[in-house]
Design a protein around this motif. Structure first.
Motif, PDB file in Angstrom:
ATOM      1  N   LEU A 261       0.812  -1.218   0.000  1.00 32.25           N
ATOM      2  CA  LEU A 261       0.000   0.000   0.000  1.00 32.25           C
ATOM      3  C   LEU A 261       0.845   1.267   0.000  1.00 32.25           C
ATOM      4  N   ALA A 262       2.005   1.203   0.630  1.00 28.51           N
ATOM      5  CA  ALA A 262       2.869   2.397   0.711  1.00 28.51           C
ATOM      6  C   ALA A 262       4.273   2.041   0.243  1.00 28.51           C
ATOM      7  N   PRO A 263       4.445   1.737  -1.037  1.00 26.77           N
ATOM      8  CA  PRO A 263       5.774   1.295  -1.520  1.00 26.77           C
ATOM      9  C   PRO A 263       6.837   2.379  -1.444  1.00 26.77           C
ATOM     10  N   ASP A 264       6.467   3.642  -1.671  1.00 27.91           N
ATOM     11  CA  ASP A 264       7.453   4.712  -1.646  1.00 27.91           C
ATOM     12  C   ASP A 264       8.105   4.831  -0.271  1.00 27.91           C
ATOM     13  N   GLN A 265       7.355   4.542   0.758  1.00 27.35           N
ATOM     14  CA  GLN A 265       7.843   4.715   2.116  1.00 27.35           C
ATOM     15  C   GLN A 265       8.542   3.455   2.646  1.00 27.35           C
ATOM     16  N   PHE A 266       8.040   2.275   2.238  1.00 27.86           N
ATOM     17  CA  PHE A 266       8.528   1.054   2.885  1.00 27.86           C
ATOM     18  C   PHE A 266       9.224   0.079   1.934  1.00 27.86           C
ATOM     19  N   ALA A 267       9.356   0.386   0.644  1.00 25.70           N
ATOM     20  CA  ALA A 267       9.987  -0.554  -0.289  1.00 25.70           C
ATOM     21  C   ALA A 267      11.445  -0.790   0.073  1.00 25.70           C
ATOM     22  N   SER A 268      12.159   0.287   0.373  1.00 35.44           N
ATOM     23  CA  SER A 268      13.588   0.135   0.696  1.00 35.44           C
ATOM     24  C   SER A 268      13.805  -0.582   2.028  1.00 35.44           C
ATOM     25  N   PRO A 269      13.121  -0.178   3.102  1.00 36.90           N
ATOM     26  CA  PRO A 269      13.306  -0.935   4.350  1.00 36.90           C
ATOM     27  C   PRO A 269      12.924  -2.406   4.210  1.00 36.90           C
ATOM     28  N   MET A 270      11.958  -2.677   3.378  1.00 37.32           N
ATOM     29  CA  MET A 270      11.494  -4.055   3.222  1.00 37.32           C
ATOM     30  C   MET A 270      12.537  -4.897   2.486  1.00 37.32           C
ATOM     31  N   LYS A 271      13.373  -4.270   1.642  1.00 35.97           N
ATOM     32  CA  LYS A 271      14.342  -5.044   0.879  1.00 35.97           C
ATOM     33  C   LYS A 271      15.321  -5.769   1.790  1.00 35.97           C
ATOM     34  N   SER A 272      15.768  -5.072   2.832  1.00 34.20           N
ATOM     35  CA  SER A 272      16.683  -5.729   3.769  1.00 34.20           C
ATOM     36  C   SER A 272      15.986  -6.823   4.550  1.00 34.20           C
ATOM     37  N   VAL A 273      14.715  -6.604   4.882  1.00 36.17           N
ATOM     38  CA  VAL A 273      13.945  -7.639   5.579  1.00 36.17           C
ATOM     39  C   VAL A 273      13.828  -8.871   4.687  1.00 36.17           C
ATOM     40  N   VAL A 274      13.559  -8.658   3.406  1.00 38.70           N
ATOM     41  CA  VAL A 274      13.408  -9.769   2.473  1.00 38.70           C
ATOM     42  C   VAL A 274      14.719 -10.528   2.320  1.00 38.70           C
ATOM     43  N   ALA A 275      15.794  -9.777   2.114  1.00 39.51           N
ATOM     44  CA  ALA A 275      17.074 -10.435   1.851  1.00 39.51           C
ATOM     45  C   ALA A 275      17.605 -11.158   3.081  1.00 39.51           C
ATOM     46  N   ASN A 276      17.560 -10.504   4.221  1.00 41.30           N
ATOM     47  CA  ASN A 276      18.207 -11.053   5.410  1.00 41.30           C
ATOM     48  C   ASN A 276      17.330 -12.031   6.188  1.00 41.30           C
ATOM     49  N   PHE A 277      16.015 -11.783   6.156  1.00 39.62           N
ATOM     50  CA  PHE A 277      15.175 -12.643   6.991  1.00 39.62           C
ATOM     51  C   PHE A 277      14.290 -13.587   6.149  1.00 39.62           C
ATOM     52  N   ILE A 278      13.541 -13.014   5.227  1.00 39.65           N
ATOM     53  CA  ILE A 278      12.548 -13.817   4.499  1.00 39.65           C
ATOM     54  C   ILE A 278      13.226 -14.940   3.724  1.00 39.65           C
ATOM     55  N   VAL A 279      14.251 -14.611   2.949  1.00 35.42           N
ATOM     56  CA  VAL A 279      14.889 -15.615   2.093  1.00 35.42           C
ATOM     57  C   VAL A 279      15.898 -16.448   2.869  1.00 35.42           C
TER      58      VAL A 279
END
Length: 1236
Positions: A727-745
């Motif tokens: 819903l808010a990619p401009d605000q949270f896309a970058s912070p989410m990238k580290s979450v995806v790389a380090n935790f999710i995957v």
């Protein structure tokens, strides 16, 4: 006294008059005659039968009163007095009348009969004398004297006609009784009733006379009842003459026999004891109109309220029931109309009628099916106990009738029954329970495609299910408990109805907004589209007087919110609060409190979408806040969704509600259920202006607290984080990238912390799935939502995600390949990965980067070994395709469903194809701009994608393997059969052209790999064979040159086209299909592993069978398979000759002898099984029939085959049909043709 009497001499006889009466002659005035006659009448009235002297004294006077002077006197008073005297004379001198001449007696009684006409006027001064005359005649039975006369019938007929003509409503009971006594004595004491006399009675029963003189009808009715034993044989004789012997001339009433039978039966059934068998005879008449008349009559007899004819005369009843199946349509129609009265008046006969009404409910005539419904509904509205469940079931079936008139009658009838017995509860709870299914059935009809059906359901809902004219509280109570008692499909239909009405309101609103805009020269595209959408949602008025007015009327009926407003929503919320508090009447209404609360929230949720402005009140929101605090997760979820749909003005208009709502939403997003978390995030995003701050307050603590070691606490945070990033990619896309790389995957997806149960199950219920797998599924969804929010691939994150998902599919769900995960958990992860790829494909920027290999891996999920995976994936695929969210290539995946071993899945896939194709074609028709995007919309363009997909099927490894080609053929035919149902715009030739063009290209996926291209061309050849065998129109010119997708095919090259199919081609002929399409026989297996095939060659078995059948034992060595190894000259001769035979088959018999002689000259005894595509000609001597061999879709063993000794092959069965030639032809040989 004797000596004081006046004496007169008349014709030499001395006439003695009573004392004081002078001689009565024609020389005195009428008044004087009347005066003297009154004294004579008084004298005779006072005399009795015992006065012998007086009888002797006045005998001459009695004879004198019968003279012509008195009988033909023009004065009616004179005639009346004379008649009274004569009546008394018959009384006094009884039993012997003083008149011995038969002619005189006849004149006297005809004279008296004429005087009885004076009874008609009861207000006449002389009425009492007329009454006295009638009474005297009836009491003495004077007319019985006439039995001695030869022509007494004339007198009786005149009497009966007179009495029936004078009777009227001013007469009292005594007059009627005397008339009855007079007539009944004649009938009962006579030797019989003549036809003329019977007619004088029966004519009063005819409807025309009955309506003119009701009293005459009543008189005849009572007379017949009184004389039933005597008159019954006469009646039987009359009907026998007319009905059986066919002699209508016996009576003027012959044309009214059926009316008379009806009236006589109503008077007394015993009058027709001998007539009923005659009616049974007439029921079997060859004349349809005659049968119709008898059926109309018997319908009235059997259906009358007090009739017991059906029980008393069972043979006639059974014969009558047989007319329900009469060949004559009006007879069947009349029989059905009778059933209504019979059900209402004789419920005990319902069992007999049920089976016949069942047959007629499927009658080919629309009017009869319609009247069956009217019959049942009419009886049901009178009393529901009159119709059993089976009869109501007939009406239920007709709601889906092919004719609109029948469907409408059935739907309206059921609606009326529901309103009467469920809403008004006129017959108690048992009756309401009996018809409780009606509400569900009526709403199910909203699924039908016809706009008329949809409009009628909306009308029924507004008038019968939830009547709009009720008071608000009563109306909402009705809606509340109706919604709670509906089945899931009916709930979906009702929700869809409200959504359609809301959509139409939106179109009208847009149109009105456009109308308010300043006039521009160019028409607004949106306005035209809005008008088209509105027109599509309205029915065509039937012959309107003012089309525009009718259209506006239809429009207003559909868009008017007649049920829902702010007051109604408030009433609904109060009802739900009562259910929560336990003070509602839930149990009395047949629903539990929990069901009522859940249904109420679901109802409010739907209404919040269709009527959002009606919710804006503090009272409503306070009640919803109370629901948010409830322990029931579904109730809280629904309440959040209602806030999401309706709370746009809460922040500005209701700050108190806002301050209470925010912490609750935060709590649900962090620690609620996954569904609550999703709705809470969307609610915050929808209704608050500072949503970035609110979402950040949720994102930051959740992203820091992620811990893969506690997977059960991961699911809700992953859901919230995924939706926030979307819903808010401009605000949270970058912070989410580290979450995806380090935790999710790394931490979650690439590690298996727990070991699954090795129970061998391919699927487990949701509650049995391990928390770790549920967390991984949500992690995959988070990746997709994160990418869908960014909508770009600048960071190449989408490529990495697609590679990850592909690896999960390749590893069958066990990404780490440590074999610690269970089979059922692997199925969950395969489904999640396939669905994720399909979800990303809906975004154009990601669809472009999905490689053909990744697309093929995604497609193979529909052939997964787990049934639930195949089912859920197919549903998601269909849902996205129907909404035109997925590219056209994904529709090709349905071709693989031909491999599904479950028939229901194949049938579902075929229905999905039909729906998708129809939607795309309709979209192209309705949107002119769609012609620019035909490559992505036209259903026929799925053929290249399908061919490419099948060419890369892992099970297709050997292009020359017949079994594998047969599977390819089944998959192709599964799709092509649906596409080729109609040849719209010469689409058959267009599809053929596409397949031909593909053979001019190379496989873009492996352009330099020969085997890949060979498989591609082989699939094209199979497709071309299927198209050619299905359509004779495919050889026409293609309307346009098709465009092939460059992602899958290279640019066309000038190459020589070759056939890549094996020599045995019978495998590619598609088999005609039934309701489920070409899916009646499942393939060997499903899933990604190669199929296990049977070892025998099915096509080869056909060859050996044909050779064995056709070749003589002594000559088998001359044949290899079914090819004749003779001279080339003989082969050419045979081919030419067979072509001639095919073109001129009728002349073959005479030519065959000549052909046989030529064969013998070449030392050939017989010849057999010459392959000439598409025919083979087989010749046998000393046979007398032609035989045709051909491939059949019928898989049952043919009796003809078994007789001939030919076994049927499973895949390509052969059926033999023998046709005996005409007798005029001399036939000595047998000719066989085989079609491959």
């Amino acid at each position: 006294l004797i000596y004081s009497n006046t004496r007169a001499h008349v014709d030499g006889k001395i006439i003695c008059y009573p004392p004081g009466v002078k001689e009565i002659t024609d020389k005195i005035t009428n008044d004087e005659v009347v005066k003297r006659l009154k004294m004579v009448v008084k004298t005779f009235m006072d005399m009795d039968q015992d006065s012998e002297d007086e009888k002797q004294q006045y005998l001459p006077l009695a004879l004198h009163l019968a003279s012509e002077f008195f009988l033909r006197n023009p004065n009616k008073d004179v005639r009346l007095l004379v008649a009274c005297c004569l009546a008394d004379i018959f009384r006094i001198y009884a039993p012997e009348a003083p008149y011995t001449s038969h002619d005189k007696l006849k004149d006297i009684f005809l004279f008296i009969t004429r005087q009885l006409k004076g009874l008609e006027d009861t207000k006449s001064p002389q009425f009492n004398r007329y009454f006295y005359l009638l009474e005297n005649l009836a009491w003495v039975k004077s007319y019985n004297i006439c039995f001695e006369l030869e022509d007494c019938n004339e007198i009786f007929i005149q009497l009966f006609r007179t009495l029936f003509s004078v009777i009227n409503n001013s007469h009292n009971q005594k007059v009627q009784m005397h008339m009855l006594d007079l007539m009944s004595s004649i009938i009962m004491e006579g030797d019989g009733v003549t036809q003329e006399l019977l007619d004088s009675i029966l004519i009063n029963l005819i409807p025309a006379h009955k309506n003119l003189n009701k009293q005459a009808f009543d008189l005849a009715k009572v007379l017949l009842k009184r004389t039933v034993q005597t008159i019954e044989p006469c009646i039987a004789n009359f009907f026998n003459q007319v009905l059986v012997l066919g002699k209508p001339s016996v009576s003027d009433l012959s044309e009214h026999v059926f009316d008379l039978i009806q009236e006589l039966f109503a008077i007394d059934p015993h009058l027709l004891l001998s007539v009923m068998p005659q009616l049974e005879f007439k029921l079997k008449s060859n004349d349809g109109e005659e049968r119709l008349a008898v059926v109309r009559l018997l319908a009235k007899l059997f259906g009358s309220k007090d009739s017991d004819l059906a029980t008393q005369n069972r043979p006639l009843w059974q014969c009558f029931l047989g007319r329900f199946n009469d060949i004559h349509v009006p007879v069947r129609l009349e029989s059905v109309k009778f059933a209504s009265h019979c059900l209402m008046n004789h419920p005990d006969l319902a069992k007999d009628l049920t089976e016949y009404l069942k047959v007629r409910s499927h009658d080919p005539e629309e009017a009869i099916r319609h009247d069956v419904i009217v019959t049942i509904i009419t009886a049901g509205k009178r009393d529901l106990s009159l119709v059993n469940d089976q009869l109501l079931g007939f009406v239920r079936e007709r709601t889906l009738d092919k004719r609109w008139r029948v469907r409408k009658e059935a739907m309206m009838g059921l609606a009326q029954l529901y309103k009467k017995y469920c809403l008004h509860a006129e017959a108690g709870k048992d009756a309401a329970e009996k018809v409780s299914w009606i509400k569900d059935k009526l709403l199910h009809i909203y699924y039908q495609n016809s706009i008329d059906d949809k409009l009628l359901v909306e009308k029924i809902f507004a008038q019968y299910l939830v009547p709009h004219n009720l008071e608000t509280e009563e109306r909402m109570k009705c809606l509340y408990y109706l919604y709670a008692s509906l089945d899931p499909n009916a709930v979906k239909a009702l929700n869809e109805m409200w959504k359609c009405q809301n959509m139409l309101r939106s179109h009208v609103r847009e149109l009105l907004d456009l109308h308010k805009q300043p006039t521009v020269r160019e028409p607004h595209a949106g306005g035209g589209r809005g008008v088209r959408e509105i027109a599509r949602k309205l029915a065509n008025p039937k012959q309107p007087t003012n089309p525009f007015l009718e259209m506006v009327k239809f429009l207003l009926e559909r868009i008017a919110p007649v049920h829902i407003d702010s007051e109604a929503i408030s009433a609904l919320v109060k009802l739900m609060n009562k259910s929560i508090e336990g003070t509602a009447d839930d149990e009395e209404e047949g629903v539990s409190p929990d069901t009522a609360i859940r249904a109420g929230l679901e109802l409010l949720k739907v209404l919040s979408f269709t009527h959002p402005t009606s919710f804006h009140s503090a009272e409503t929101y306070e009640s919803l806040l109370q629901c948010l605090r409830m322990e029931d997760d579904k109730v809280a979820e629904a309440a959040i969704q209602i806030f999401r749909n309706t709370g746009h003005k809460i922040e500005t208009d209701l700050p108190q509600i806002r301050s209470t709502l925010i912490p609750i939403l935060h709590q649900k997003a962090k620690r609620g259920t996954p569904h609550q978390a999703k709705q809470a995030v969307h609610c915050i995003h929808a209704i608050f202006s500072n949503k970035e701050v609110q979402l950040a307050q949720i994102f930051e603590p959740l992203s820091r607290s992620l811990n893969a070691d506690v997977p059960e606490q991961l699911i809700t945070p992953l859901v919230s984080l995924g939706h926030i990033s979307m819903l808010a990619p401009d605000q949270f896309a970058s912070p989410m990238k580290s979450v995806v790389a380090n935790f999710i995957v790394k931490d979650l997806l690439m590690n298996d912390r727990s070991t699954g149960e090795k129970n061998g199950k391919l699927w487990s219920p949701d509650e049995e799935v391990s928390p770790e797998v549920l967390a991984k599924v949500q992690a995959i969804k988070l990746l997709v939502r994160w990418l869908l929010g960014m909508k770009n691939n600048q960071s190449k994150s989408a490529n990495s995600t697609l590679r990850l998902l592909s690896a999960m599919l390749v590893s069958e769900g066990d990404l780490t390949e440590q074999k610690r995960i269970s089979k059922s958990d692997m199925s969950r992860l395969r489904l999640a990965a396939g669905s994720a790829i399909m979800k990303l494909a809906q975004e154009p920027c990601y669809h472009e980067i999905i490689t053909p290999e990744q697309f093929q891996l995604c497609a193979l999920v529909i052939n997964d070994e787990c049934y639930q995976v195949r089912q859920i994936f197919a549903q998601k695929l269909h849902k996205a395709l129907v909404k035109l969210l997925l590219p056209l290539e994904y529709m090709a995946i349905f071709a693989l469903c031909a491999k599904d071993p479950v028939k229901e899945r194949r049938a579902h896939a075929r229905q999905c194809l039909l729906k998708n194709i129809s939607i795309r074609r309709e979209y192209i028709k309705q949107n002119p701009m769609a012609n620019e995007k035909l490559l992505s919309l036209l259903p026929e363009y799925v053929v290249p994608y399908m061919i490419h997909l099948l060419a890369h099927d892992p099970d297709f490894t050997k292009p020359q393997d017949v079994d594998q080609l047969r599977d390819i053929k089944e998959c192709l035919w599964f799709m092509l059969e649906v596409l080729m149902t109609k040849n719209e715009n010469n689409s058959h030739a267009f599809m053929k052209k596409m397949a031909e063009n593909i053979k001019l290209t190379r496989d873009a996926q492996s352009p330099d790999e020969p085997k890949a291209n060979e498989k591609l061309y082989t699939v094209c050849d199979v497709a071309l064979c299927v198209i050619n065998s299905k359509s004779a129109l495919c050889n026409a010119d293609s309307p346009k040159d098709p465009v092939l997708p460059t992602k899958f095919f290279t640019q066309p090259e000038k190459v020589i086209l070759t056939v890549h199919l094996p020599e045995e081609k019978s495998f590619f002929i598609p088999k005609p299909t039934g309701v489920l399409g070409a899916v009646n026989k499942p393939l060997s297996a499903t899933g990604r592993r190669p199929y296990i095939r049977s070892t025998g060659s099915e096509t080869g078995s056909n060859i050996s069978v044909n050779s064995e059948l056709s070749s003589p034992a002594g000559n088998r060595s001359r044949y290899v398979g079914d090819f004749y190894m003779g001279s080339k000259y003989w082969d050419v001769l045979i081919c030419c000759y067979l072509l001639l035979l095919i073109l001129n088959f009728k002349s073959t018999l005479t030519q065959l002898n000549h052909f046989e002689k030529r064969a013998r000259k070449m030392n050939i005894d017989t010849f057999s099984c010459f392959r000439l595509h598409p025919f083979c000609y087989v010749y046998h001597k000393e046979k007398t029939s032609y035989t045709y061999f051909f491939n059949s879709s019928n898989r049952e063993q043919s009796s003809d085959i078994s007789e001939t000794g030919v076994s049927e092959n499973d895949e390509n069965p052969v059926r033999i049909i023998s046709v005996t030639p005409a007798k005029t032809e001399t036939v000595k040989n047998k000719v066989n043709f085989m079609f491959f």
